[in-house]
Structure formats: C-alpha cells, structure tokens
Design a protein around this motif. Structure first.
Motif, PDB file in Angstrom:
ATOM      1  N   SER A 111       0.752  -1.070   0.246  1.00  0.00           N
ATOM      2  CA  SER A 111       0.156  -0.045   0.071  1.00  0.00           C
ATOM      3  C   SER A 111       0.856   1.518  -0.233  1.00  0.00           C
ATOM      4  O   SER A 111       0.814   2.352  -0.847  1.00  0.00           O
ATOM      5  N   ILE A 147      -7.879  -1.063   1.414  1.00  0.00           N
ATOM      6  CA  ILE A 147      -8.400  -0.504   2.312  1.00  0.00           C
ATOM      7  C   ILE A 147      -7.724   1.055   2.420  1.00  0.00           C
ATOM      8  O   ILE A 147      -8.072   2.284   2.973  1.00  0.00           O
ATOM      9  N   ARG A 191     -10.381   3.736   2.422  1.00  0.00           N
ATOM     10  CA  ARG A 191     -10.362   5.040   3.321  1.00  0.00           C
ATOM     11  C   ARG A 191     -10.782   6.361   2.783  1.00  0.00           C
ATOM     12  O   ARG A 191     -11.145   7.142   3.436  1.00  0.00           O
ATOM     13  N   SER A 245     -12.901  -1.218   8.531  1.00  0.00           N
ATOM     14  CA  SER A 245     -12.168  -2.363   7.320  1.00  0.00           C
ATOM     15  C   SER A 245     -12.133  -2.216   6.252  1.00  0.00           C
ATOM     16  O   SER A 245     -12.386  -2.074   5.343  1.00  0.00           O
ATOM     17  N   GLN A 246     -13.997  -2.930   6.575  1.00  0.00           N
ATOM     18  CA  GLN A 246     -14.156  -3.651   5.925  1.00  0.00           C
ATOM     19  C   GLN A 246     -15.328  -3.028   4.562  1.00  0.00           C
ATOM     20  O   GLN A 246     -15.103  -3.591   3.523  1.00  0.00           O
ATOM     21  N   ALA A 301     -14.085   0.291   4.236  1.00  0.00           N
ATOM     22  CA  ALA A 301     -13.537   0.768   3.059  1.00  0.00           C
ATOM     23  C   ALA A 301     -12.597  -0.431   2.040  1.00  0.00           C
ATOM     24  O   ALA A 301     -12.816   0.374   0.663  1.00  0.00           O
ATOM     25  N   ALA A 302     -12.598  -1.888   2.455  1.00  0.00           N
ATOM     26  CA  ALA A 302     -12.405  -2.628   1.568  1.00  0.00           C
ATOM     27  C   ALA A 302     -12.614  -2.902   0.724  1.00  0.00           C
ATOM     28  O   ALA A 302     -12.337  -2.996  -0.330  1.00  0.00           O
ATOM     29  N   ASP A 319     -10.716  -8.741   1.960  1.00  0.00           N
ATOM     30  CA  ASP A 319     -11.021  -8.127   3.626  1.00  0.00           C
ATOM     31  C   ASP A 319     -12.348  -7.683   3.573  1.00  0.00           C
ATOM     32  O   ASP A 319     -12.472  -7.576   4.904  1.00  0.00           O
ATOM     33  N   THR A 320     -13.171  -7.957   3.006  1.00  0.00           N
ATOM     34  CA  THR A 320     -14.822  -7.734   3.507  1.00  0.00           C
ATOM     35  C   THR A 320     -15.540  -8.572   4.237  1.00  0.00           C
ATOM     36  O   THR A 320     -15.231  -8.243   5.107  1.00  0.00           O
TER      37      THR A 320
END
Ligand code: GLU
Length: 372
Positions: free
Chosen positions: A17, A58, A62, A77-78, A80-81, A142-143
């Motif tokens: 990232s 993420i 964000r 975070s989920q 955002a992902a 990630d979700t």
C-alpha cells in the motif's frame, strides 16, 4: 546479483500500500502503477508468468469514504476494502490494458490457501488464467475476512500464492530495499544483507518489529513469507519499490536481498506430497499404468483397477502396484466415490459418467511423488 529475475519462469510480485497510495493525499499513484505494470509486461514478454498480489484496497477505500486516519474499526476496514477494491482493480485493468495485457481479479481468504479443496480450486483457476496469458491480480478478501481468519498482511498471502502456483520467484516490493542486521532508521550501524541462503535464528532476529505508516507488514511478515517461499522452492527478493520501474531496476541488478531456496518448486512440492500429507486412501493401478507412471506420465482413470479409503478431491492417496506395493503418493483430482465410478474408463467418458467435465487425469504428474 545472485538471481537473474528475467530467468525466473513464474514470478509473483507483491505491491504494498505504501507504494501504491500516496500517504498524504490518500490518492492512487497512477504514474508509478503505470511504470511497474510496464515492467511486469516486459517480464511477461520475456517468457515469465506474472502474478500480482496487491494491497491498497483499505487505504484507497478510506480515502473514498472520507474515513479518519488508522486504526479503523474492523467493520470500517471491511467497508473501506469493499469500496477500495473496485478502485484498485480498475486501476490495474487500465495500467495493464495500456500494455495490451489482460488482468483477472482473485480475492482470497486464508481458507482458500489451507483447505485442500478450496486450495485446489484456487490453484486450478490461477493456472488456467496463466495459461490464457492473463495476469492474476490478487488481494485478500478483506470484506469477509474477520480478524481471526485474516492474513492481515499481503506478504504472507503473497508467499502462499507463490507456493500455490509453484512460482520460482517472489518479489516483495516495499519501501525498504532489503534486509538489514538491525532497523536502519534507528541504528546507523545496521548492515545490509544481500543474500540469505538459510533462515537461521540469527536472520529471523534481524526482523525487529519495524512497520511503515500505512502498510501492515514489517520485516517480521517478510521473513515469515520467506520461510513459506523457500519451503516451496521459490526464490524471494525484498526490494525497494520507491523508484519508478522497480522491477526493471531489479532485473538490472539494483540492490535487494535475495533469499535462496534449496530445491526447485517441483521438487519441493513432491517432497511435500511424499512426506507431509497423510494418505486418505489408495488407488491400485494396472501394469501398463505403473510403467507409464515410472516414465513420468500422469495417472489416467483407465489404468486404475481399484480404489479404497475415504478421500475427497485434493486429498493425498497411496498409489499401489497390482501386487499391492506402494509406488508413490499423489493428490487425487477426484473423490473416492467419483474415482470408483470412472476407474477403468477412458478420460473421454468422465463427463458422461459423472455429469461434469473434470480433469483428464486422476492424478496429474505434477501432483505425484514416486517412491524410489
Ligand atoms: N489487504 C489489505 C488491503 O488491500 C492490505 C494488507 C497489507 O497491507 O499487507 O488494503
């Protein structure tokens, strides 16, 4: 330079990232992505398969959602992902599209790399994509991954992917150019380590716990990744991605740390099949098939005379000669029930017998370790 990147047959490139996303604005660094995609297209044109494992979902999500600075709550975070992954996938499609290269997205969870059935599915999809000339672009899913079932960092995910696709090269592009004897930002006496042939306790202790601002993995996860990669017979590099065209630079000898495996991926995989998997059943073959296997061929259903045990697709099974002695071990492409139905039949009849079109081989030669 201890390893020539261009000579590797199948290369997994992990992009962090902190390289992809500008830490101040939270925006995607499109020019950098365009340049590194050009590098990967060059490797591909030179005959190597390329797989990307990318972070950034993420961080990008964000920004898109205007969420505050890290740490985010798990559900944030989920979310955002979920939003960021679309942006990420689109950016790769554009960057590789400009090179005339197609990409395909794969989102994986730990279970996909650990449970045999799911592992096999992911492996098959990846190998089909590569056969079709597509560059798979992979991230953790990630979700749906909650904290207990997450990798949480793409260093280890990338190493599992490298093992899964039998890659012989893994490049972790990050904001540091390799392994140092201590954290170079804290200790001016830190020594650069250009090559690691064995992951000794001394090497493992060099990791410390350094972490950069927006990526999760530090040196600890990179050395964990090295352990997985080397066990799979895969070379691994920790290299700086800070400059444009970091892979071209690496191929031309830029400084990095290379981790060197003892075996090649094929041998490492066979060793794994021969040694560390518990056989769940057996298949007995006829003399003709036994000879074909000894000559390096795959096991076709036609050569199988009996099956026993309770195995699922992807499980390890013993392969027995007509006299019952063990010839080797392999991963079955069919469950015991399906194997029993297709044994003795030609591969062309599989679809009619089972109602679906599975693999031609009951055990592919890459999945077979013969006793010697
Ligand atoms: N999978 C996470 C993402 O795409 C990143 C994990 C990591 O930074 O290694 O945002």
């Amino acid at each position: 330079m201890s390893v020539d990147l261009r000579k590797l047959r199948r290369i997994v490139v992990k992009i962090g990232s902190s390289l992809l996303v500008d830490s101040e604005s939270g925006a995607l660094r499109r020019d950098w992505l365009a340049a590194v995609s050009e590098d990967m297209a060059e490797l591909k044109a030179g005959g190597s398969d390329v797989v990307v494992v990318t972070s950034g979902a993420i961080a990008l999500g964000r920004t898109a959602l205007g969420l505050g600075p890290p740490p985010l709550r798990l559900e944030e975070s989920q979310a955002a992902a979920a939003c960021g992954q679309i942006v990420l996938a689109h950016a790769y499609r554009e960057a590789f599209g400009a090179q005339g290269v197609a990409v395909g997205q794969i989102l994986l969870t730990i279970g996909d790399t650990e449970e045999r059935r799911r592992y096999l599915n992911a492996r098959n999809t990846l190998s089909t994509l590569l056969k079709l000339g597509v560059v798979p672009v992979i991230n953790e899913n990630d979700t749906v991954a909650t904290s207990e079932i997450r990798f949480g960092d793409n260093d280890r995910l990338a190493a599992r992917v490298a093992a899964m696709v039998s890659a012989d090269g893994l490049v972790l592009l990050s904001d540091i150019d390799g392994l140092y004897s201590a954290d170079p930002s804290a200790d001016p006496a830190a020594r650069f380590i250009p090559e690691v042939a064995r992951l000794t306790p001394e090497i493992m202790a060099m990791a410390g716990a350094a972490r950069s601002e927006i990526s999760r993995g530090g040196m600890v996860t990179k050395l964990d990744a090295a352990r997985v990669a080397l066990a799979a017979g895969c070379h691994m590099a920790i290299a700086s991605g800070l400059a444009a065209h970091p892979l071209r630079a690496l191929a031309e000898g830029a400084r990095c740390t290379w981790f060197l495996p003892e075996a090649n991926p094929g041998t490492a995989r066979k060793r794994w099949i021969a040694g560390s998997l518990k056989p769940m059943g057996s298949v007995t073959v006829d003399d003709g098939a036994a000879r074909a296997l000894a000559a390096g061929k795959s096991l076709l259903p036609a050569g199988v005379t009996a099956v026993s045990g309770s195995f699922e697709r992807g499980d390890a099974v013993l392969v027995k000669a007509p006299d019952g002695s063990e010839i080797g071990r392999g991963l079955s492409a069919y469950s015991v029930a399906d194997a029993a139905r297709i044994k003795g039949h030609h591969s062309g009849e599989i679809e009619a017998l089972l109602g679906y079109r599975g693999r031609e081989e009951l055990i592919h030669r890459d999945d077979l370790a013969l006793r010697r």
